[in-house]
Design an enzyme around this catalytic site. Structure first.
Site, PDB file in Angstrom:
ATOM      1  N   THR A 203       0.839  -1.197   0.000  1.00  0.00           N
ATOM      2  CA  THR A 203       0.000   0.000   0.000  1.00  0.00           C
ATOM      3  C   THR A 203       0.875   1.248   0.000  1.00  0.00           C
ATOM      4  OG1 THR A 203      -1.606  -1.254   1.301  1.00  0.00           O
ATOM      5  CG2 THR A 203      -1.981   1.110   1.075  1.00  0.00           C
TER       6      THR A 203
ATOM      7  N   ASP B 171       1.823   5.458   6.310  1.00  0.00           N
ATOM      8  CA  ASP B 171       2.265   4.064   6.301  1.00  0.00           C
ATOM      9  C   ASP B 171       1.042   3.161   6.226  1.00  0.00           C
ATOM     10  OD1 ASP B 171       3.881   1.838   6.439  1.00  0.00           O
ATOM     11  OD2 ASP B 171       4.787   2.342   8.367  1.00  0.00           O
TER      12      ASP B 171
ATOM     13  N   GLY C 164       4.000  -4.712  10.651  1.00  0.00           N
ATOM     14  CA  GLY C 164       5.206  -5.521  10.627  1.00  0.00           C
ATOM     15  C   GLY C 164       5.146  -6.712   9.710  1.00  0.00           C
TER      16      GLY C 164
ATOM     17  N   GLY D 200       5.578  -6.688   6.674  1.00  0.00           N
ATOM     18  CA  GLY D 200       6.702  -6.537   5.755  1.00  0.00           C
ATOM     19  C   GLY D 200       8.058  -6.610   6.428  1.00  0.00           C
TER      20      GLY D 200
ATOM     21  N   GLU E  66       9.564   1.495  11.301  1.00  0.00           N
ATOM     22  CA  GLU E  66       8.242   2.105  11.153  1.00  0.00           C
ATOM     23  C   GLU E  66       7.788   2.774  12.447  1.00  0.00           C
ATOM     24  OE1 GLU E  66       6.239  -0.761   7.718  1.00  0.00           O
ATOM     25  OE2 GLU E  66       6.038  -1.296   9.833  1.00  0.00           O
TER      26      GLU E  66
ATOM     27  N   LYS F 139      -8.564  -4.589   6.131  1.00  0.00           N
ATOM     28  CA  LYS F 139      -7.701  -4.441   7.306  1.00  0.00           C
ATOM     29  C   LYS F 139      -8.443  -3.836   8.495  1.00  0.00           C
ATOM     30  CE  LYS F 139      -4.052  -5.786   4.936  1.00  0.00           C
ATOM     31  NZ  LYS F 139      -4.499  -5.679   3.546  1.00  0.00           N
TER      32      LYS F 139
END
Length: 258
Positions: free
Chosen positions: A35, A88, A102, A104, A110, A128
């Site tokens: 995203t 983010d 997390g 990724g 982050e 989500k």
């Protein structure tokens, strides 16, 4: 018309809406994941087409490479000191804007970048959005030394907590342990349901060997959700929210031929 999956259409819709929060001269934190990649590409377009001046701090080496490719100035967090805005993604977000991040593998950077920002905007597809955190495995970053002992301490800590499961698994990639940009490992906690996210986050970070966990509590200010039909819903901590369509449905796919 497009090779984008319905989920990617939703992600891109959220990213395009969030890109509108970015103003000329800002210092911006750039997230990691699929995203966030749509966001980075959109900001690259704005830099090229509008002359937007940005100084951006990426949360991973992958994001840094993409930002550089699309012409965004990449700087270190220590160089700018503080950020105006971070955008983010998230793996889960609940009604209080508490998050699991997390997936990724970039949760440490982050969280540092997000906490060094005046405002944090989270972008995600509608899937989500959850009533309670925990269906997505909770990532915990640990140092390599003694990681199995750390894993055992986490398993023992989970006994008696209000969670739906207690399986702890070392994340792997290509048959080998996944290694973060900081050289650490990731333990994924398959909890199914988290009854007390705030308490769990505090207890995890007290365990020797744990660097950081993927529970982001009291960090996000705004959630931008995209949907498969191009709608975008924006929520913030004040309780305000709204759903808006794209002005032009073709905008979702306008850069695919580039």
């Amino acid at each position: 018309m497009s090779d984008l999956s319905p989920a990617d259409v939703a992600k891109r819709a959220a990213a395009l809406r969030a890109a509108e929060f970015v103003e000329d001269g800002m210092r911006v934190g750039l997230g990691t994941g699929s995203t966030a990649a749509f966001l980075v590409r959109r900001l690259g377009e704005r830099v090229r087409d509008e002359g937007l001046r940005l100084r951006c701090v990426p949360t991973s080496e992958a994001t840094a490479r993409l930002a550089d490719e699309v012409g965004i100035e990449v700087v270190a967090l220590d160089e700018v000191g503080w950020l105006d805005l971070t955008i983010d993604g998230a793996d889960e977000a609940d009604g209080e804007l508490s998050l699991i991040k997390g997936g990724g593998g970039a949760l440490l950077r982050e969280k540092i970048v997000a906490c060094a920002s005046d405002r944090v905007v989270i972008i995600a597809d509608g899937a989500k959005d959850v009533a309670a955190l925990g269906a997505f495995p909770l990532p915990v970053e640990v140092i390599p030394f003694g990681w199995q002992a750390t894993k055992r301490l986490i398993e023992e800590m989970l006994v008696g907590l209000d969670v739906g499961g207690r399986e702890v698994v070392l994340r792997e990639r290509g048959g080998a342990p996944f290694v973060t940009d900081e050289g650490n490992r990731i333990l994924d906690l398959r909890l199914q349901r988290i009854g007390d996210a705030r308490g769990l986050a505090l207890r995890l970070n007290q365990i020797p060997g744990v660097v950081e966990n993927g529970l982001f509590i009291d960090i996000a200010d705004t959630l931008v959700l995209g949907f498969e039909d191009g709608r975008v819903e924006v929520r913030d901590l004040s309780g305000a929210q709204g759903t808006v369509p794209f002005r032009d449905a073709d905008n979702v796919f306008s850069d695919l031929a580039d």
